[in-house]
Design an enzyme around this catalytic site. Structure first.
Site, PDB file in Angstrom:
ATOM      1  N   LYS A 165       0.847  -1.202   0.000  1.00  0.00           N
ATOM      2  CA  LYS A 165       0.000   0.000   0.000  1.00  0.00           C
ATOM      3  C   LYS A 165       0.883   1.253   0.000  1.00  0.00           C
ATOM      4  CE  LYS A 165      -3.634   2.063   2.858  1.00  0.00           C
ATOM      5  NZ  LYS A 165      -4.580   1.828   3.943  1.00  0.00           N
ATOM      6  N   GLU A 174      10.434  -4.690   4.720  1.00  0.00           N
ATOM      7  CA  GLU A 174      10.575  -6.084   4.294  1.00  0.00           C
ATOM      8  C   GLU A 174      10.249  -6.239   2.806  1.00  0.00           C
ATOM      9  OE1 GLU A 174       8.922  -4.949   6.875  1.00  0.00           O
ATOM     10  OE2 GLU A 174       9.140  -6.224   8.639  1.00  0.00           O
ATOM     11  N   GLY A 233      -5.012  -2.360   5.202  1.00  0.00           N
ATOM     12  CA  GLY A 233      -4.196  -3.495   4.744  1.00  0.00           C
ATOM     13  C   GLY A 233      -4.858  -4.837   4.990  1.00  0.00           C
ATOM     14  N   ARG A 234      -5.328  -5.061   6.225  1.00  0.00           N
ATOM     15  CA  ARG A 234      -5.872  -6.386   6.547  1.00  0.00           C
ATOM     16  C   ARG A 234      -7.278  -6.585   5.999  1.00  0.00           C
ATOM     17  NH1 ARG A 234      -4.775  -3.215  10.687  1.00  0.00           N
ATOM     18  NH2 ARG A 234      -6.403  -2.474  12.095  1.00  0.00           N
ATOM     19  N   GLU A 280      -4.922  -7.455  15.093  1.00  0.00           N
ATOM     20  CA  GLU A 280      -4.439  -6.118  14.740  1.00  0.00           C
ATOM     21  C   GLU A 280      -5.583  -5.109  14.840  1.00  0.00           C
ATOM     22  OE1 GLU A 280      -0.712  -5.391  12.033  1.00  0.00           O
ATOM     23  OE2 GLU A 280      -2.491  -5.336  10.780  1.00  0.00           O
ATOM     24  N   HIS A 330      -4.930 -33.637  17.649  1.00  0.00           N
ATOM     25  CA  HIS A 330      -3.797 -34.415  18.162  1.00  0.00           C
ATOM     26  C   HIS A 330      -2.702 -33.495  18.677  1.00  0.00           C
ATOM     27  CE1 HIS A 330      -5.283 -38.325  16.695  1.00  0.00           C
ATOM     28  NE2 HIS A 330      -5.982 -37.521  15.904  1.00  0.00           N
ATOM     29  N   LYS A 389       9.392  -1.445  14.962  1.00  0.00           N
ATOM     30  CA  LYS A 389       9.963  -1.118  13.649  1.00  0.00           C
ATOM     31  C   LYS A 389      11.021  -0.019  13.796  1.00  0.00           C
ATOM     32  CE  LYS A 389       5.971  -1.295  10.626  1.00  0.00           C
ATOM     33  NZ  LYS A 389       5.189  -0.466   9.720  1.00  0.00           N
TER      34      LYS A 389
END
Ligand code: G6Q
Length: 546
Positions: A206, A212, A267-268, A353, A384, A512
């Site tokens: 965005k 990263e 974003g999410r 978030e 399990h 960050k």
């Protein structure tokens, strides 16, 4: 705004919780043969069964009253109207516009966003059709065989989850991969077996400034140029998905190959936007639009259904019931559908978030619990692994079980086995097994003496552990769209009642910023001494080992 805990319904719920705390769901089922009908809803052919919750009609009425007293209806209207409900960032929250298949005008800053939304959808259609049909060729004239999406967080998890979920609809001749981690292993492993001449990179960011993503994109470009040795070839192999045209051009991507979205897409919540390009490349634009349609149907349901028949509203209220009144700290998402393998991780971001906040919209510290810790794994693997704690641990973990009635595969009795577990686990959580039942069972097996009592205690299940079950016909693009939208709106409902801003994520900033400082210190030959002793110690030990 009044604090939620001061609302009369909140206080009434706290009192009611004391009345209901010792009531077992076994008894609620035993005394009401219609409990399932009373506490389940259909959305198309999707069943939402919420009868295995620690609720009565009174609980539900109080929860619905809480929603009313919190002004939830106004909050929903405000989102759909394009009000700037993301107050800290002064932005509208309009992922619903991205899938507004009715094309009803939706305004942001007084301007209808739909023409722009439709323009980008057209651009996505033309591009994905060209790539999928082999008309879009790489620099040496070969068709594209692999797509590598480079993005992180909201620019990664949604498309990655959806591409996995829709695998049966993908074209096997076009592999779609996702690189997110700044750990070089991620990029290197994904590029290892790819041919640059047939690879397309989608750089999804965005802001186009996320560390990263930019580092991975630069390394991908270097990998590409080291092999193709022609910077003019970039245009055929790199596209961008962003809101930042200037930075996209600076990176060297042709602005004609940029797929735009807007600041009112969080974003999410962005997989419905151009961030969904890898989904459309994987399954085709018609199916991507079916995904949008499925979400749109849920938007209409959320916007118009009365709260008592509104699935996301009920999901949100039930979560609040356990988090705020039963001190549940976690929430398990348990898809009995291998294709939903990444759904728990995706919802972990979506929920944590959005609602992992401890100040309210007015900046006051909250004095109630907000968002839960989300975790989960596809069934039956989780059974399990961590279900022991769900059944017999000291913590109350509300769960959502999800499954498809029809599998995409037909292999012996696998699906029936899967579904029997999907149905049995909520039953076991609800019913439990009393000490007496365990003891009787053991006695019939011949166990006696002191060991009998110890073993019976270990084999006792308290039960009364709540869950929802969501059962749909088949995991199609449309169903997936609906499922995701149900959860998005559930998160919205909770944020609205907790009076928090579900649409910023300030909590990711501090780490960050500190990493930037430490990054420069790693180059310094002198030992670090400006931090606390632990941080200095870690930096210095790293330097001594590298
Ligand atoms: C999501 C967050 C966050 C964001 C990533 C990537 O809601 O905003 O996960 O999506 O930090 O950001 P960019 O898309 O700007 O690279």
């Amino acid at each position: 705004m009044t604090r939620p805990i001061q609302l009369p319904a909140w206080r009434a719920l706290a009192e009611h919780q004391r009345d209901i705390a010792n009531i077992h769901m076994r008894d609620l089922f035993a005394t009401d043969p219609h409990r399932f009908e009373r506490f389940s809803l259909r959305f198309g052919d999707l069943l939402f069964d919420y009868s295995k919750n620690r609720i009565t009609e009174t609980t539900l009425n109080l929860l619905l009253e809480l929603a009313r007293q919190s002004g939830l209806a106004d909050r929903i209207a405000a989102m759909f109207r394009g009000d700037k409900i993301n107050l800290t960032e002064h932005r509208a929250v309009l992922h619903v516009a991205l899938r507004n298949r009715a094309n009803r005008p939706i305004l942001a800053d007084g301007k209808d966003v739909m023409p722009e939304v439709n323009r980008v959808l057209d651009q996505m259609r033309k591009f994905t059709e060209a790539v999928r049909a082999g008309r879009w060729r790489g620099c040496t004239g070969k068709p594209i065989e692999a797509v590598v999406n480079i993005g992180i967080g909201g620019s990664d998890l949604g498309p990655k989850m959806a591409v996995k979920a829709l695998t049966p609809y993908t074209d096997p001749s076009l592999r779609v991969r996702f690189v997110s981690n700044v750990d070089e292993t991620d990029l290197m492993q994904n590029l290892e077996d790819l041919d640059p001449e047939t690879t397309l990179f989608c750089v999804a960011s965005k802001t186009f400034s996320t560390q990263e993503t930019m580092v991975n994109a630069e390394s991908a470009r270097a990998w590409f140029l080291a092999r193709v040795r022609d910077s003019a070839a970039i245009v055929k192999h790199f596209v961008a998905i962003s809101t930042n045209a200037v930075k996209v051009a600076e990176f060297g991507i042709d602005p004609a190959n940029m797929f735009e979205f807007w600041d009112w897409v969080g974003g999410r919540y962005s997989l419905w936007s151009a961030i969904g390009l890898p989904i459309a490349l994987a399954v085709g634009m018609d199916r991507f639009e079916a995904l949008l349609e499925g979400a749109h149907q849920v938007d209409e349901h959320f916007r118009t259904e009365p709260f008592e028949r509104n699935i996301p509203v009920l999901m949100g209220l039930l979560g609040i019931w356990y988090g705020d009144f039963f001190s549940a700290e976690t929430y398990a998402i348990l898809p009995y559908d291998q294709y939903l393998e990444y759904l728990p991780t995706y919802l972990q971001q979506g929920d944590m978030e959005s609602n992992g906040k401890s100040v309210d919209k007015e900046g006051r510290p909250v004095d109630y619990e907000t968002g839960p810790i989300i975790f989960g794994q596809p069934g039956t693997n989780g059974q399990h692994a961590f279900y022991q704690l769900l059944h017999q641990g000291t913590k109350l973990v509300p769960c959502d079980f999800l499954a498809a009635a029809q599998s995409h595969h037909h292999l012996g009795r696998h699906h029936e086995l899967l579904i029997s577990n999907f149905i049995a686990q909520p039953e076991a959580l609800m019913r439990g097994k009393t000490f007496e039942e365990a003891k009787t069972e053991l006695e019939t097996e011949g166990v006696a003496g002191e060991h009998l009592l110890t073993l019976a205690a270990a084999k006792t299940f308290p039960g009364n552990r709540p869950s929802n079950a969501i059962l749909y016909r088949k995991l199609t693009p449309e169903t997936l769209g609906s499922l995701i939208a149900l959860y998005e709106h559930k998160i919205f409902v909770q944020g609205a009642i907790w009076n928090i801003n579900s649409f910023d994520q300030m909590g990711v900033e501090l780490g960050k910023r500190l990493a930037k400082t430490i990054f420069t210190e790693l180059d310094d030959a002198r030992p670090a001494d400006s931090h606390d002793s632990s941080t200095n110690g870690l930096i210095n030990h790293y330097k001594s080992l590298r």
